[in-house]
Design a protein around this motif. Structure first.
Motif, mmCIF file in Angstrom:
data_model
loop_
_atom_site.group_PDB
_atom_site.id
_atom_site.type_symbol
_atom_site.label_atom_id
_atom_site.label_comp_id
_atom_site.label_asym_id
_atom_site.label_seq_id
_atom_site.Cartn_x
_atom_site.Cartn_y
_atom_site.Cartn_z
ATOM 1 N N ALA A 52 0.830 -1.203 0.000
ATOM 2 C CA ALA A 52 0.000 0.000 0.000
ATOM 3 C C ALA A 52 0.869 1.260 0.000
ATOM 4 C CB ALA A 52 -0.928 -0.004 1.219
ATOM 5 N N LEU A 53 1.869 1.312 0.869
ATOM 6 C CA LEU A 53 2.731 2.493 0.938
ATOM 7 C C LEU A 53 3.656 2.581 -0.274
ATOM 8 C CD1 LEU A 53 3.710 2.468 4.729
ATOM 9 C CD2 LEU A 53 1.987 3.864 3.573
ATOM 10 N N GLY A 54 3.936 1.440 -0.888
ATOM 11 C CA GLY A 54 4.814 1.432 -2.061
ATOM 12 C C GLY A 54 4.212 2.097 -3.274
ATOM 13 N N LYS A 55 2.901 2.350 -3.235
ATOM 14 C CA LYS A 55 2.240 3.013 -4.364
ATOM 15 C C LYS A 55 2.405 4.531 -4.331
ATOM 16 C CE LYS A 55 -1.333 -0.552 -4.808
ATOM 17 N NZ LYS A 55 -2.796 -0.830 -4.750
ATOM 18 N N PHE A 107 9.021 -1.730 -1.092
ATOM 19 C CA PHE A 107 8.718 -1.122 0.202
ATOM 20 C C PHE A 107 8.389 -2.180 1.243
ATOM 21 C CE2 PHE A 107 7.098 1.993 3.151
ATOM 22 C CZ PHE A 107 7.751 3.161 2.779
ATOM 23 N N VAL A 108 7.986 -3.372 0.808
ATOM 24 C CA VAL A 108 7.690 -4.460 1.745
ATOM 25 C C VAL A 108 8.917 -4.767 2.597
ATOM 26 C CG1 VAL A 108 7.075 -6.904 1.916
ATOM 27 C CG2 VAL A 108 5.916 -5.444 0.255
ATOM 28 N N PHE A 109 10.091 -4.723 1.988
ATOM 29 C CA PHE A 109 11.333 -5.023 2.698
ATOM 30 C C PHE A 109 11.550 -4.054 3.861
ATOM 31 C CE2 PHE A 109 16.074 -4.458 2.857
ATOM 32 C CZ PHE A 109 16.359 -5.689 3.424
ATOM 33 N N PHE A 110 11.306 -2.785 3.635
ATOM 34 C CA PHE A 110 11.563 -1.784 4.665
ATOM 35 C C PHE A 110 10.500 -1.812 5.758
ATOM 36 C CE2 PHE A 110 13.566 -0.367 0.753
ATOM 37 C CZ PHE A 110 14.882 -0.266 1.186
ATOM 38 N N ILE A 111 9.282 -2.169 5.405
ATOM 39 C CA ILE A 111 8.260 -2.367 6.436
ATOM 40 C C ILE A 111 8.638 -3.574 7.291
ATOM 41 C CG2 ILE A 111 5.838 -2.929 6.865
ATOM 42 C CD1 ILE A 111 6.301 -0.069 5.983
#
Length: 552
Positions: free
Chosen positions: A29-32, A44-48
């Motif tokens: 969601a945040l990667g968008k 962004f999944v990696f950083f979450i």
């Protein structure tokens, strides 16, 4: 509220699903969101995951390792399966050059790391750990630690150096791609450059060249090395479905499927090019002629899988002409030596009753394509994992090397995708299913990787040597990729997607590849990634062991 706290803190199968799914959902969601026109997408999944690990969220270590391994294996296998049909063609055409660029990045990064040793007073084994993390290459770390353990030396600092440099090693390639795109890429560099085999162009010619008057289509084809298919012939207000023995007459109008590169030469061959644009998306092909119909038929007859188009004799048997074959996003010229694959969409031109017979012959069972061959995919992953564990002994190396959980499945996927149809294996997977499996696998891998790295990342960074390791690792990641990426772009030989694939493959960085695929059109990044990844991985593993041998 104890039940809610337990949902996130008490290790169980339910807690694992909740934590991993929440990390993935939040990251996607945040990667968008775009900042300065840039979004990280699945990366962004990696950083979450790192943030979740830092906040003391955790799952059972064995389950975490399973999900991470399965996710990576599924991603790389499905990626190999996707690029497999075009892999060997790419390898023949420019594979050597792509691998030379990849090796250039690897050598430059290694030399840079060695040069930094006397300047930073970091020991060679620790620098090898930094290099492995900066290049996100865990097989190389495994080879280095095996070499150290074989001589009874400690491996803890090497593994720790890899752990703290790995996150920015992942990010560094993305940063380099963003810098190159913002400062050096022209709009023309963003357009995927395709080979003669993966695109078609429709053009109309009028026969005015006396050299082809009275000759059959087969005789004309033998006069030239050009690739073309004549779909229809208009003669005296009549439409003809051309066969190999059809004789060309003066002033015949020919609808020809070819490639943009061959079109000027074909104009010289036939004599005159008409100006009508036949490449518009809005053309109703069945409204052009009353007696001839154009139909797209899906090839679902498993007995035809892997057979060459010329061997099934559609022209002779049914009096129809095949103009082109659509495979995924590729529009292939319908040449006789084209090998048919399950799920191909075949464009056939002929009379209505003849097309009905061809449709029954080819199958056209569209509903059978809606379900992915999940069993075949999982079995392919099993074979890939088995290949990844095979020890490979090289001269002068004390310890054998292995392809690992990334190298084995991607190699198996490439082989199945490339030669499966020749062996009559049904390798078809719908585009949507392939995309979903790849994104799911990559998301699972990145979530678990970040969650595992996050628990010690910030604590290690604040140590005296930790911050220096992170900074040096980031430079080792960024500088070689940036320098060679810019040089490759300035040669104007490759589109930006191909260069991104080289950068990601040389650094063994599937997350950066996910970012490239999210932000670029076409599959050029995936194809070049798969082309350079195997050799690049071998080189990284061998270099890590050689450096350790020099340290001893």
């Amino acid at each position: 509220m104890d039940w809610l706290q337990g949902l996130f803190t008490i290790h169980s199968s339910v807690q694992t699903v909740v934590v991993v799914a929440l990390i993935i959902a939040t990251g996607l969601a945040l990667g968008k969101f775009k900042v300065g026109g840039i979004s990280l997408g699945v990366a962004f999944v990696f950083f979450i995951g790192i943030l979740a690990g830092h906040l003391h969220l955790s799952v059972d270590a064995t389950v975490l390792d399973f999900i991470e391994t399965f996710g990576l294996a599924m991603f790389v296998y499905c990626l190999g399966l996707h690029v497999g049909p075009n892999f060997f063609g790419s390898l023949r055409e420019e594979g050597v050059a792509l691998n030379l660029w990849s090796l250039g990045i690897i050598v430059l990064g290694t030399v840079f790391a060695v040069v930094l040793i006397p300047l930073t007073h970091i020991s060679l084994p620790d620098m090898v750990g930094i290099l492995c993390g900066a290049t996100t290459n865990t097989p190389a770390l495994g080879a280095a630690t095996q070499a150290l353990a074989h001589h009874g030396l400690p491996t803890g600092s090497v593994a720790l150096a890899t752990a703290v440099t790995y996150p920015l090693g992942v990010l560094g390639v993305i940063v380099a791609m963003v810098i190159i795109r913002k400062l050096f890429v022209k709009p023309t560099d963003l357009k995927p450059r395709t080979s003669h085999d993966d695109h078609t162009y429709i053009v109309e010619f009028t026969v005015v060249n006396p050299a082809v008057h009275g000759k059959t289509i087969m005789e004309v084809a033998q006069m030239t090395h050009l690739h073309f298919v004549i779909s229809r012939i208009w003669r005296n207000n009549q439409v003809i479905v051309p066969m190999a023995n059809t004789v060309l007459h003066k002033n015949d109008s020919l609808l020809v499927i070819t490639t943009p590169e061959d079109e000027p030469t074909l104009e010289m061959l036939f004599g005159k090019r008409e100006t009508r644009n036949w490449n518009r998306e809005s053309i109703d092909w069945n409204a052009i002629d009353n007696t001839v119909e154009s139909r797209v038929i899906v090839m679902t007859n498993t007995h035809l899988n892997g057979k060459r188009l010329g061997h099934i004799n559609l022209r002779k048997a049914y009096g129809v002409n095949v103009s082109r074959v659509i495979r995924g996003d590729l529009k292939l010229l319908a040449e006789d030596n084209l090998i048919l694959q399950y799920g191909d969409r075949v464009t056939v031109v002929g009379k209505h009753e003849n097309l009905d017979e061809v449709e029954a012959f080819l199958g056209n069972a569209v509903k059978t394509l809606e379900e992915p061959n999940l069993g075949n995919i999982l079995f392919g992953i099993v074979l890939g994992m088995a290949i990844g564990t095979i020890p490979i002994s090289l001269p002068g190396m004390e310890q054998p090397i292995r392809l690992g959980i990334a190298g084995g499945p991607i190699l198996m996927g490439i082989l199945v995708g490339a030669i499966g149809p020749r062996l009559r294996l049904v390798t078809y997977t719908t585009r949507s299913a392939s995309l979903m499996l790849r994104k799911l696998g990559l998301s699972l891998y990145l979530a678990c990787l970040g969650l595992d790295a996050g628990k010690d990342f910030f604590a290690t960074v604040v140590r005296p040597e930790g911050l220096m390791w992170v900074g040096i690792g980031f430079l080792i990641t960024l500088i070689p990729v940036l320098v060679l990426g810019i040089i490759a772009l300035k040669t104007h030989k490759y589109d930006f997607g191909t260069i991104c694939g080289i950068l990601c493959g040389s650094m063994a960085n599937p997350m950066a590849l996910g970012y490239a695929n999210d932000t670029l059109r076409g599959d050029s990044a995936s194809i070049s990634y798969a082309t350079v990844y195997p050799i690049g991985m071998f080189a990284r593993v061998i270099i890590a062991q050689l450096l350790i041998m020099f340290a001893l």
